[in-house]
Write an enzyme that holds these catalytic residues in place. Structure first.
Site, mmCIF file in Angstrom:
data_model
loop_
_atom_site.group_PDB
_atom_site.id
_atom_site.type_symbol
_atom_site.label_atom_id
_atom_site.label_comp_id
_atom_site.label_asym_id
_atom_site.label_seq_id
_atom_site.Cartn_x
_atom_site.Cartn_y
_atom_site.Cartn_z
ATOM 1 N N THR A 16 47.087 -2.193 -49.264
ATOM 2 C CA THR A 16 47.989 -2.209 -48.010
ATOM 3 C C THR A 16 47.216 -3.229 -47.073
ATOM 4 O O THR A 16 48.056 -3.772 -46.522
ATOM 5 C CB THR A 16 47.832 -0.805 -47.219
ATOM 6 O OG1 THR A 16 48.480 0.318 -48.290
ATOM 7 C CG2 THR A 16 48.504 -0.818 -46.148
ATOM 8 N N SER A 62 46.315 -0.114 -55.474
ATOM 9 C CA SER A 62 45.134 0.411 -56.118
ATOM 10 C C SER A 62 45.301 1.760 -56.535
ATOM 11 O O SER A 62 44.576 2.083 -57.493
ATOM 12 C CB SER A 62 43.925 0.604 -54.998
ATOM 13 O OG SER A 62 43.894 1.548 -54.362
ATOM 14 N N THR A 95 43.275 1.318 -50.439
ATOM 15 C CA THR A 95 42.385 2.717 -50.040
ATOM 16 C C THR A 95 42.510 3.654 -50.892
ATOM 17 O O THR A 95 41.497 4.428 -51.149
ATOM 18 C CB THR A 95 43.046 3.270 -48.691
ATOM 19 O OG1 THR A 95 44.275 3.852 -48.807
ATOM 20 C CG2 THR A 95 42.977 2.368 -47.541
ATOM 21 N N ASP A 96 43.527 3.746 -51.867
ATOM 22 C CA ASP A 96 43.752 5.095 -52.691
ATOM 23 C C ASP A 96 42.426 5.250 -53.890
ATOM 24 O O ASP A 96 42.100 6.394 -53.982
ATOM 25 C CB ASP A 96 45.007 4.808 -53.144
ATOM 26 C CG ASP A 96 46.367 5.171 -52.484
ATOM 27 O OD1 ASP A 96 45.928 5.749 -51.377
ATOM 28 O OD2 ASP A 96 47.160 4.797 -52.921
HETATM 29 N N1 ASP Z 1 48.614 2.640 -52.186
HETATM 30 C C1 ASP Z 1 47.978 1.602 -51.345
HETATM 31 C C2 ASP Z 1 46.573 1.242 -52.374
HETATM 32 O O1 ASP Z 1 45.792 1.799 -52.501
HETATM 33 C C3 ASP Z 1 47.289 2.237 -50.244
HETATM 34 C C4 ASP Z 1 46.259 1.433 -49.211
HETATM 35 O O2 ASP Z 1 45.913 0.378 -49.591
HETATM 36 O O3 ASP Z 1 46.124 1.965 -48.325
HETATM 37 O O4 ASP Z 1 46.560 0.033 -52.698
#
Ligand code: ASP
Length: 312
Positions: A16, A62, A95-96
């Site tokens: 993100t 991710s 973040t995931d």
């Molecule tokens: N789905 C995203 C990822 O993990 C979520 C994020 O980065 O906050 O790439």
């Protein structure tokens, strides 16, 4: 003659923090992994005061993290960490699955220099993007004298690879170390170190070896053994049980796990709780990786299987 200031290498993998939405007010309907690393750096004018190098290792969401990106990231980290002119690395990541990558890198690299993962909950196009501050903070942490090991730096807190967990699905302060304190804090560009930097043994992932197939089974009310039996029948190599509480496992699963073990499947026990230990009385002889949650135990069990004889 003065020697040039140490260099920080930013390795970008997507997420993100590199996400883009059609509207600046849309913090949810975006696509992760769209904005290139040079653009991320350009969005933070204060970074021009730092001696940086950047590399786009991947551009993924991710939540889709796979073996190819992990392999590439480990290899690029190894490459840059060996350079005498590099003081530390920063990795931009989604973040995931940040916590899983953090633990993989800690175990694969056990770095004597800092490797700082950072991320964002809002896309780069957001009205109030959190990525730029996180990136600046991470670059600052990567230059702290004496820092080493893999940490995450998000929302002003530096959390060790062992402890870091994504604990919130929306707020910008989405990470915590539920059973530990932060390694450091970053306030207005000043880093206060609060406790020792992470350290671990170094594991290896031999060239040409596929990542072992390890699944996570959650113990819960009305549990059934069928899922475990199906995985075992199709060749799973390891199972991590996310037990209830301090490591209790539903009776319907216990028999299936014992049968799986007899068929050569490696079993590890973790807790589905966000914090707290798995206690000895419930271990049934299964592996427990102290301090690691189920997803990190899954990484650890994979590494253990890679370090043993080739699996079936
Ligand atoms: N789905 C995203 C990822 O993990 C979520 C994020 O980065 O906050 O790439």
């Amino acid at each position: 003659m003065t020697s040039p200031a140490p260099r920080v290498v930013i390795l970008a993998t997507g997420g993100t923090i590199a996400g883009a939405a059609a509207s600046a007010t849309d913090n949810v309907g975006y696509r992760a992994g769209q904005v290139g690393v040079e653009q991320l750096i350009a969005a933070v004018p204060a970074l021009s005061a730092h001696r940086l190098e950047a590399e786009q290792v991947a551009q993924v969401d991710s939540s889709d993290m796979g073996e190819t990106v992990w392999r590439a990231l480990v290899a690029r980290c190894e490459h840059h960490l060996q350079r005498a002119d590099v003081q530390g690395l920063v990795i931009t990541h989604g973040t995931d699955t940040l916590e899983e990558t953090a633990w993989l890198l800690q175990r694969m690299l056990a770095p004597a220099k800092p490797v700082v993962l950072t991320a964002a909950m809002r896309p780069a196009t957001s009205l109030a993007a959190d990525g730029p501050q996180n990136l600046l903070d991470a670059v600052t942490v990567a230059q702290v004298q004496g820092a080493h090991g893999v940490v995450a730096c998000v929302a002003g807190r530096v959390l060790s690879a062992t402890d870091v967990q994504k604990v919130h699905s929306y707020r910008t302060d989405a990470f915590d170390a539920p059973d530990a304190s932060p390694v450091a804090r970053v306030v207005e560009g000043r880093v206060t170190v609060l406790r020792p930097w992470p350290q671990s043994d170094r594991a290896s992932w031999p060239e040409g070896r596929a990542w072992p197939w390890v699944e996570i089974v959650t113990s819960h009310a009305l549990a059934r053994r069928d899922g475990i039996d199906a995985w075992v029948a199709t060749g799973v190599q390891g199972l991590v049980v996310a037990g209830t509480g301090n490591g209790t496992v539903h009776e319907a699963l216990r028999g299936a796990l014992v049968d799986a073990e007899h068929r050569g499947v490696a079993i590890a026990l973790a807790s589905r709780c966000a914090a707290g230990p798995v206690l000895a009385g419930h271990r049934a002889g299964w592996r427990v990786y102290p301090g690691l949650n189920a997803v990190k135990s899954r990484v650890e069990l994979g590494l253990e299987l890679l370090g043993s004889a080739p699996q079936r």
